[in-house]
Design an enzyme around this catalytic site. Structure first.
Site, PDB file in Angstrom:
ATOM      1  N   ARG A  51       6.243  -1.378 -18.608  1.00 19.29           N
ATOM      2  CA  ARG A  51       4.971  -0.662 -18.483  1.00 19.29           C
ATOM      3  C   ARG A  51       4.942   0.357 -17.359  1.00 19.29           C
ATOM      4  O   ARG A  51       4.509   1.493 -17.550  1.00 19.29           O
ATOM      5  CB  ARG A  51       3.810  -1.646 -18.213  1.00 19.29           C
ATOM      6  CG  ARG A  51       3.257  -2.303 -19.412  1.00 19.29           C
ATOM      7  CD  ARG A  51       2.865  -3.713 -19.058  1.00 19.29           C
ATOM      8  NE  ARG A  51       4.073  -4.442 -18.732  1.00 19.29           N
ATOM      9  CZ  ARG A  51       4.820  -5.051 -19.650  1.00 19.29           C
ATOM     10  NH1 ARG A  51       4.430  -5.082 -20.886  1.00 19.29           N
ATOM     11  NH2 ARG A  51       5.945  -5.660 -19.329  1.00 19.29           N
ATOM     12  N   THR A  52       5.355  -0.048 -16.175  1.00 17.36           N
ATOM     13  CA  THR A  52       5.149   0.836 -15.017  1.00 17.36           C
ATOM     14  C   THR A  52       5.981   2.102 -15.179  1.00 17.36           C
ATOM     15  O   THR A  52       5.471   3.214 -15.045  1.00 17.36           O
ATOM     16  CB  THR A  52       5.512   0.093 -13.717  1.00 17.36           C
ATOM     17  OG1 THR A  52       4.839  -1.166 -13.722  1.00 17.36           O
ATOM     18  CG2 THR A  52       5.091   0.886 -12.498  1.00 17.36           C
ATOM     19  N   LYS A  80      28.394   1.827  -5.898  1.00 20.21           N
ATOM     20  CA  LYS A  80      29.547   2.192  -5.044  1.00 20.21           C
ATOM     21  C   LYS A  80      29.262   1.865  -3.586  1.00 20.21           C
ATOM     22  O   LYS A  80      30.026   2.237  -2.710  1.00 20.21           O
ATOM     23  CB  LYS A  80      29.829   3.692  -5.181  1.00 20.21           C
ATOM     24  CG  LYS A  80      30.145   4.143  -6.587  1.00 20.21           C
ATOM     25  CD  LYS A  80      30.291   5.666  -6.602  1.00 20.21           C
ATOM     26  CE  LYS A  80      30.097   6.230  -7.992  1.00 20.21           C
ATOM     27  NZ  LYS A  80      29.767   7.651  -7.963  1.00 20.21           N
ATOM     28  N   ARG A 101      10.638   1.408  -7.740  1.00 17.91           N
ATOM     29  CA  ARG A 101      10.517  -0.063  -7.770  1.00 17.91           C
ATOM     30  C   ARG A 101      11.792  -0.636  -7.195  1.00 17.91           C
ATOM     31  O   ARG A 101      12.901  -0.191  -7.533  1.00 17.91           O
ATOM     32  CB  ARG A 101      10.313  -0.568  -9.195  1.00 17.91           C
ATOM     33  CG  ARG A 101      10.392  -2.095  -9.267  1.00 17.91           C
ATOM     34  CD  ARG A 101       9.979  -2.648 -10.586  1.00 17.91           C
ATOM     35  NE  ARG A 101       8.545  -2.535 -10.783  1.00 17.91           N
ATOM     36  CZ  ARG A 101       7.893  -3.051 -11.818  1.00 17.91           C
ATOM     37  NH1 ARG A 101       8.558  -3.723 -12.740  1.00 17.91           N
ATOM     38  NH2 ARG A 101       6.596  -2.917 -11.933  1.00 17.91           N
ATOM     39  N   HIS A 129       1.856  -3.898  -5.438  1.00 15.06           N
ATOM     40  CA  HIS A 129       2.004  -3.098  -6.663  1.00 15.06           C
ATOM     41  C   HIS A 129       0.710  -2.278  -6.787  1.00 15.06           C
ATOM     42  O   HIS A 129      -0.128  -2.532  -7.661  1.00 15.06           O
ATOM     43  CB  HIS A 129       2.204  -4.039  -7.848  1.00 15.06           C
ATOM     44  CG  HIS A 129       2.705  -3.391  -9.101  1.00 15.06           C
ATOM     45  ND1 HIS A 129       2.746  -2.013  -9.301  1.00 15.06           N
ATOM     46  CD2 HIS A 129       3.190  -3.945 -10.259  1.00 15.06           C
ATOM     47  CE1 HIS A 129       3.228  -1.762 -10.510  1.00 15.06           C
ATOM     48  NE2 HIS A 129       3.504  -2.913 -11.106  1.00 15.06           N
TER      49      HIS A 129
END
Ligand code: CP
Length: 302
Positions: A51-52, A80, A101, A129
């Site tokens: 969703r986000t 890396k 995120r 959030h």
């Protein structure tokens, strides 16, 4: 809000929230524009999302902007050994705004201190959030006609659930009565209860809520988050603690709405989906309008 990062819900004031909600209403009426023409938004997702990420990307596309980024850090140079510090320094050169995120609490604040463009926290571990909270506020206002003086039940994983932490902080500004329903292992952390006590707000903690469900204006269900547990046995013990079933809603208030940030696992039975009090699938659509409002406010385009 212009050029400001949004890391914690407390980065914006109550009047900022209300402005964003008003603006989201205008995007709901007219979602398509060319406001972001020539703008590039980076979406850096070091942790999975449906969703986000997709609602941010949908919001940018509907306003004529461009997206760069990754949905899985294994396709970036993190594999890396590149640090978050270097990644943010580099990506700042390529875009006007970063949406990130990350599994580590505090990572979004760290990124915002390094980046030369604003950073929006799309979830940092169990911490915050804030864009989810703004869409939750929008959903509450839309369904209740107000934000003040409501009774909010928060159910499930209140310890690790970043969405409940951010929502509690925002709703604490609207004279909310809180009910926290969780197993002992997943109780609301003390720091949030201290905040409510300091503000003189009422909260109640319960192990079961079948007897008091008739008091709720909003039930905010949450998933027990497997990925936050170090002990799988503890997860197994708590994962079925609260399953909302349609028959439990029989004598609830007319105005009651069931919200959930999603994804759900089994905490809302599918038989609830057909009940008009189930609002979680409309809630996700509200996320697009809210993210349009957040992006255009931060970029100073409205
Ligand atoms: N509500 C929410 O954050 O969902 P995603 O994890 O799918 O982005």
């Amino acid at each position: 809000m212009k050029n400001k990062s949004l890391v914690s819900i407390t980065d914006f004031s109550k009047s900022d929230y209300l402005k964003i909600l008003d603006l989201a209403e205008s995007y709901e009426r007219k979602p398509v524009s060319e406001l972001l023409t020539g703008k590039v938004i980076a979406t850096l997702f070091f942790e999975p999302s449906t969703r986000t990420r997709l609602s941010f990307e949908s919001a940018v596309n509907r306003m004529g902007g461009r997206i760069i980024g990754f949905s899985d850090s294994s396709s970036s140079s993190v594999t890396k050994g590149e640090t978050l510090y270097d990644t943010i320094n580099v990506v700042s050169n390529y875009c006007d705004l970063i949406v990130m995120r990350h599994p580590l609490e505090g990572s979004a604040r760290f990124a915002s201190e390094i980046a030369t463009v604003p950073v929006i926290n799309a979830g940092d571990g169990a911490n915050q959030h804030p864009t989810q909270t703004l869409l939750d506020l929008y959903s509450i206002k839309k369904t209740q006609g107000k934000l003040d003086d409501l009774t909010l039940f928060m159910v499930g994983d209140l310890k690790y659930g970043r969405t409940v932490h951010s929502l509690l902080m925002a709703m604490s500004q609207f004279n909310t009565t809180f009910h926290f329903i969780s197993p002992e292992e997943l109780k609301m952390p003390e720091e949030y209860k201290i905040l409510l006590r300091t503000l003189g707000l009422k909260y109640h903690e319960h192990k079961d809520y079948t007897d008091i469900i008739t008091e709720a204006d909003i039930i905010y269900m949450t998933r027990v988050q497997k990925e936050r547990f170090s002990d799988p046995i503890e997860y197994e013990r708590t994962k079925n603690a609260y399953v909302l079933k349609n028959k439990m809603l029989t004598h609830t208030k007319e105005n009651l709405k069931i919200l959930h940030p999603l994804p759900r696992v089994n905490e809302i039975d599918q038989d609830v989906d057909v009940n008009p009090k189930a609002y979680y699938f409309t809630q996700v659509l509200n996320g697009v309008y809210i993210r349009q409002a957040i992006i255009s406010s931060i970029l100073g385009l409205c």
